[in-house]
Design a protein around this motif. Structure first.
Motif, PDB file in Angstrom:
ATOM      1  N   THR A 290      38.501  44.972  34.271  1.00 33.04           N
ATOM      2  CA  THR A 290      38.442  43.519  34.102  1.00 33.04           C
ATOM      3  C   THR A 290      39.040  43.193  32.743  1.00 33.04           C
ATOM      4  O   THR A 290      38.473  43.557  31.702  1.00 33.04           O
ATOM      5  CB  THR A 290      36.996  42.999  34.173  1.00 33.04           C
ATOM      6  OG1 THR A 290      36.441  43.300  35.455  1.00 33.04           O
ATOM      7  CG2 THR A 290      36.957  41.497  33.964  1.00 33.04           C
ATOM      8  N   MET A 291      40.179  42.526  32.761  1.00 38.09           N
ATOM      9  CA  MET A 291      40.835  42.121  31.517  1.00 38.09           C
ATOM     10  C   MET A 291      40.504  40.655  31.251  1.00 38.09           C
ATOM     11  O   MET A 291      40.596  39.805  32.139  1.00 38.09           O
ATOM     12  CB  MET A 291      42.351  42.307  31.622  1.00 38.09           C
ATOM     13  CG  MET A 291      42.769  43.723  31.917  1.00 38.09           C
ATOM     14  SD  MET A 291      44.569  43.915  31.869  1.00 38.09           S
ATOM     15  CE  MET A 291      44.738  45.526  32.672  1.00 38.09           C
ATOM     16  N   PHE A 292      40.120  40.375  29.984  1.00 36.58           N
ATOM     17  CA  PHE A 292      39.767  39.009  29.599  1.00 36.58           C
ATOM     18  C   PHE A 292      40.686  38.543  28.480  1.00 36.58           C
ATOM     19  O   PHE A 292      40.837  39.221  27.460  1.00 36.58           O
ATOM     20  CB  PHE A 292      38.310  38.936  29.138  1.00 36.58           C
ATOM     21  CG  PHE A 292      37.897  37.572  28.675  1.00 36.58           C
ATOM     22  CD1 PHE A 292      37.680  36.538  29.583  1.00 36.58           C
ATOM     23  CD2 PHE A 292      37.743  37.306  27.325  1.00 36.58           C
ATOM     24  CE1 PHE A 292      37.311  35.275  29.151  1.00 36.58           C
ATOM     25  CE2 PHE A 292      37.373  36.044  26.874  1.00 36.58           C
ATOM     26  CZ  PHE A 292      37.154  35.026  27.797  1.00 36.58           C
ATOM     27  N   CYS A 293      41.296  37.385  28.675  1.00 33.25           N
ATOM     28  CA  CYS A 293      42.245  36.825  27.715  1.00 33.25           C
ATOM     29  C   CYS A 293      41.673  35.520  27.152  1.00 33.25           C
ATOM     30  O   CYS A 293      41.174  34.675  27.900  1.00 33.25           O
ATOM     31  CB  CYS A 293      43.580  36.560  28.400  1.00 33.25           C
ATOM     32  SG  CYS A 293      44.828  35.791  27.323  1.00 33.25           S
TER      33      CYS A 293
ATOM     34  N   LEU B 127      40.947  35.769  33.538  1.00 32.48           N
ATOM     35  CA  LEU B 127      40.544  37.090  34.020  1.00 32.48           C
ATOM     36  C   LEU B 127      41.603  37.716  34.916  1.00 32.48           C
ATOM     37  O   LEU B 127      42.193  37.052  35.770  1.00 32.48           O
ATOM     38  CB  LEU B 127      39.234  36.999  34.804  1.00 32.48           C
ATOM     39  CG  LEU B 127      37.961  36.644  34.026  1.00 32.48           C
ATOM     40  CD1 LEU B 127      36.768  36.559  34.971  1.00 32.48           C
ATOM     41  CD2 LEU B 127      37.698  37.674  32.928  1.00 32.48           C
ATOM     42  N   LEU B 128      41.832  39.021  34.699  1.00 36.19           N
ATOM     43  CA  LEU B 128      42.633  39.836  35.613  1.00 36.19           C
ATOM     44  C   LEU B 128      41.754  41.013  36.013  1.00 36.19           C
ATOM     45  O   LEU B 128      41.338  41.808  35.164  1.00 36.19           O
ATOM     46  CB  LEU B 128      43.913  40.332  34.930  1.00 36.19           C
ATOM     47  CG  LEU B 128      44.740  41.326  35.755  1.00 36.19           C
ATOM     48  CD1 LEU B 128      45.252  40.671  37.044  1.00 36.19           C
ATOM     49  CD2 LEU B 128      45.917  41.865  34.931  1.00 36.19           C
ATOM     50  N   GLU B 129      41.484  41.137  37.318  1.00 34.66           N
ATOM     51  CA  GLU B 129      40.595  42.189  37.805  1.00 34.66           C
ATOM     52  C   GLU B 129      41.372  43.166  38.684  1.00 34.66           C
ATOM     53  O   GLU B 129      42.106  42.748  39.591  1.00 34.66           O
ATOM     54  CB  GLU B 129      39.432  41.575  38.588  1.00 34.66           C
ATOM     55  CG  GLU B 129      38.532  40.692  37.713  1.00 34.66           C
ATOM     56  CD  GLU B 129      37.398  40.042  38.487  1.00 34.66           C
ATOM     57  OE1 GLU B 129      36.233  40.205  38.085  1.00 34.66           O
ATOM     58  OE2 GLU B 129      37.697  39.375  39.503  1.00 34.66           O
ATOM     59  N   LEU B 130      41.239  44.466  38.399  1.00 34.46           N
ATOM     60  CA  LEU B 130      41.888  45.528  39.161  1.00 34.46           C
ATOM     61  C   LEU B 130      40.813  46.487  39.666  1.00 34.46           C
ATOM     62  O   LEU B 130      39.923  46.894  38.911  1.00 34.46           O
ATOM     63  CB  LEU B 130      42.894  46.283  38.288  1.00 34.46           C
ATOM     64  CG  LEU B 130      43.990  45.448  37.609  1.00 34.46           C
ATOM     65  CD1 LEU B 130      44.834  46.332  36.703  1.00 34.46           C
ATOM     66  CD2 LEU B 130      44.874  44.766  38.666  1.00 34.46           C
ATOM     67  N   TYR B 131      40.920  46.871  40.934  1.00 33.91           N
ATOM     68  CA  TYR B 131      39.904  47.731  41.545  1.00 33.91           C
ATOM     69  C   TYR B 131      40.530  49.069  41.958  1.00 33.91           C
ATOM     70  O   TYR B 131      41.664  49.124  42.446  1.00 33.91           O
ATOM     71  CB  TYR B 131      39.288  47.054  42.766  1.00 33.91           C
ATOM     72  CG  TYR B 131      38.627  45.728  42.428  1.00 33.91           C
ATOM     73  CD1 TYR B 131      37.354  45.689  41.870  1.00 33.91           C
ATOM     74  CD2 TYR B 131      39.306  44.528  42.657  1.00 33.91           C
ATOM     75  CE1 TYR B 131      36.759  44.472  41.558  1.00 33.91           C
ATOM     76  CE2 TYR B 131      38.722  43.312  42.345  1.00 33.91           C
ATOM     77  CZ  TYR B 131      37.441  43.288  41.790  1.00 33.91           C
ATOM     78  OH  TYR B 131      36.858  42.089  41.477  1.00 33.91           O
TER      79      TYR B 131
ATOM     80  N   LEU C 279      47.016  29.912  31.533  1.00 33.68           N
ATOM     81  CA  LEU C 279      47.156  31.360  31.348  1.00 33.68           C
ATOM     82  C   LEU C 279      47.770  32.002  32.590  1.00 33.68           C
ATOM     83  O   LEU C 279      47.391  31.693  33.725  1.00 33.68           O
ATOM     84  CB  LEU C 279      45.793  31.993  31.057  1.00 33.68           C
ATOM     85  CG  LEU C 279      45.059  31.474  29.810  1.00 33.68           C
ATOM     86  CD1 LEU C 279      43.707  32.155  29.661  1.00 33.68           C
ATOM     87  CD2 LEU C 279      45.907  31.695  28.558  1.00 33.68           C
ATOM     88  N   GLN C 280      48.713  32.903  32.355  1.00 36.10           N
ATOM     89  CA  GLN C 280      49.408  33.620  33.434  1.00 36.10           C
ATOM     90  C   GLN C 280      49.491  35.086  33.034  1.00 36.10           C
ATOM     91  O   GLN C 280      49.696  35.425  31.870  1.00 36.10           O
ATOM     92  CB  GLN C 280      50.822  33.043  33.615  1.00 36.10           C
ATOM     93  CG  GLN C 280      51.707  33.801  34.578  1.00 36.10           C
ATOM     94  CD  GLN C 280      51.405  33.450  36.028  1.00 36.10           C
ATOM     95  OE1 GLN C 280      51.393  32.295  36.392  1.00 36.10           O
ATOM     96  NE2 GLN C 280      51.166  34.476  36.840  1.00 36.10           N
ATOM     97  N   TRP C 281      49.322  35.986  34.026  1.00 34.01           N
ATOM     98  CA  TRP C 281      49.352  37.420  33.750  1.00 34.01           C
ATOM     99  C   TRP C 281      50.666  38.044  34.194  1.00 34.01           C
ATOM    100  O   TRP C 281      51.308  37.575  35.143  1.00 34.01           O
ATOM    101  CB  TRP C 281      48.199  38.123  34.456  1.00 34.01           C
ATOM    102  CG  TRP C 281      46.857  37.783  33.874  1.00 34.01           C
ATOM    103  CD1 TRP C 281      46.037  36.759  34.250  1.00 34.01           C
ATOM    104  CD2 TRP C 281      46.211  38.464  32.817  1.00 34.01           C
ATOM    105  NE1 TRP C 281      44.908  36.754  33.482  1.00 34.01           N
ATOM    106  CE2 TRP C 281      44.970  37.802  32.587  1.00 34.01           C
ATOM    107  CE3 TRP C 281      46.518  39.574  32.021  1.00 34.01           C
ATOM    108  CZ2 TRP C 281      44.075  38.199  31.609  1.00 34.01           C
ATOM    109  CZ3 TRP C 281      45.616  39.979  31.052  1.00 34.01           C
ATOM    110  CH2 TRP C 281      44.415  39.301  30.844  1.00 34.01           C
TER     111      TRP C 281
END
Length: 337
Positions: free
Chosen positions: A240-243, A268-272, A253-255
């Motif tokens: 879980t990345m938090f910016c 938030l960017l979440e990777l599983y 915000l854009q990832w």
């Protein structure tokens, strides 16, 4: 008539000496000073002196005269002035600002002259402020606030930002006897609330507050992964990345991954169940459509096998090499067959 050496009649000299002594010994004390418009002010002699006759004047204008129990009030003060025929105290009612001045009392029974000054002020009322605009851009706009009163004499102006007094500086100007505040090249810390305090010697009043909406950012970005500073993770982990960024209004915000935009917006960017091929640079891009400014921050993520597994494999290899070395040493030693 008896005369002194310089020819001055002795009786005249005695009267002059009495006047000088009396004038220095008696003072006039106002009951209120400064006074507020509409007040009643009494000018009393100290120490209390019994006067049989005399007169009061303000500047060059006579107010009243009295002899025994008779007094005459001049037109300019008719109905507002009276004298205590025993003590000579003057009472003025419903005073106005025009009543400010130097008041002089003179008496011939006994001989004396004394004076005092009084000031009549109008209280401060209805303090209001005006602004040029309330929506500003950081570093590119100036805030101008003008303060005024509907009534009040000799006003002094004081500005507050929250609970702190505003003073002149490189960016802050106080003009028009401090009634106008200018903050040049505003920053995000100049939002307010600003208030104008107006006072004189008899009253004070404060305006309503004004706040500014200041657009700024995005800047001061930060990016964390799983709430920590580590950037190396095991295969199969969840990330879980938090910016975050400072921005007003809030930034969009854009990832991006390896420079390619992802279909993910927001903080938030979440990777599983991540895999090795997801190693690389992850970027958070911020844009403020009010300031037309953008910013970004990047972190490099490494995804691999457990470091502990590698250590076990390395240890096993070391044991095999050690056994082979010992066997070779044993076979090459003479006399062992």
């Amino acid at each position: 008539m008896e005369k002194t050496r310089d020819g001055t009649p002795a009786t005249v000299l005695l009267v002059l000496m009495q006047c000088v002594l009396a004038s220095g010994a008696v003072e006039v004390q106002p009951s209120i000073n400064p006074a507020v418009v509409g007040d009643t002010v009494t000018l009393s002699l100290s120490p209390t002196t019994s006067l049989k006759s005399g007169r009061w004047a303000v500047g060059d204008s006579l107010i009243l005269t009295w002899q025994g129990d008779q007094q005459a009030v001049f037109p300019g003060h008719s109905g507002r002035a009276s004298v205590n025929i025993l003590t000579g105290a003057l009472t003025l009612s419903s005073v106005t600002m025009a009543d400010s001045g130097v008041y002089v009392v003179q008496s011939s029974e006994p001989q004396l002259m004394a004076n005092t000054s009084i000031i009549v002020l109008e209280p401060i009322s209805n303090v209001t402020i005006r602004v040029n605009q309330t929506k500003l851009m950081e570093f590119n706009s100036s805030a101008v606030i003008a303060c005024s009163v509907s009534s009040g004499s000799s006003p002094s102006f004081l500005w507050l930002n929250g609970s702190s007094e505003v003073t002149a500086s490189e960016r802050v100007q106080l003009n028009d006897e401090n009634s106008t505040l200018t903050v040049a090249n505003v920053t995000r810390y100049d939002q307010g609330p600003f208030r104008c305090c107006v006072f004189n010697r008899v009253s004070n009043s404060t305006s309503d507050s004004v706040n500014f909406t200041i657009s700024y950012g995005p800047d001061n970005m930060a990016l964390t992964v799983n709430g920590q500073n580590t950037t190396s993770f095991l295969i199969g982990s969840n990330l879980t990345m938090f910016c975050s960024t400072q921005s007003n209004p809030p930034a969009q915000l854009q990832w991006a991954f390896r420079g390619v935009l992802l279909n993910t917006t927001g903080p938030l960017l979440e990777l599983y169940s991540i895999s090795e091929d997801q190693s690389g640079s992850y970027s958070c891009l911020a844009f403020n459509n009010h300031t037309n400014m953008n910013s970004n921050i990047t972190t490099h993520i490494l995804i691999g096998k457990s470091p502990l597994s590698g250590c076990k494999h390395h240890a096993a290899n070391m044991w095999i090499l050690l056994v082979l070395s010992l066997a070779g040493l044993f076979l090459s030693t003479p006399g062992k067959l």
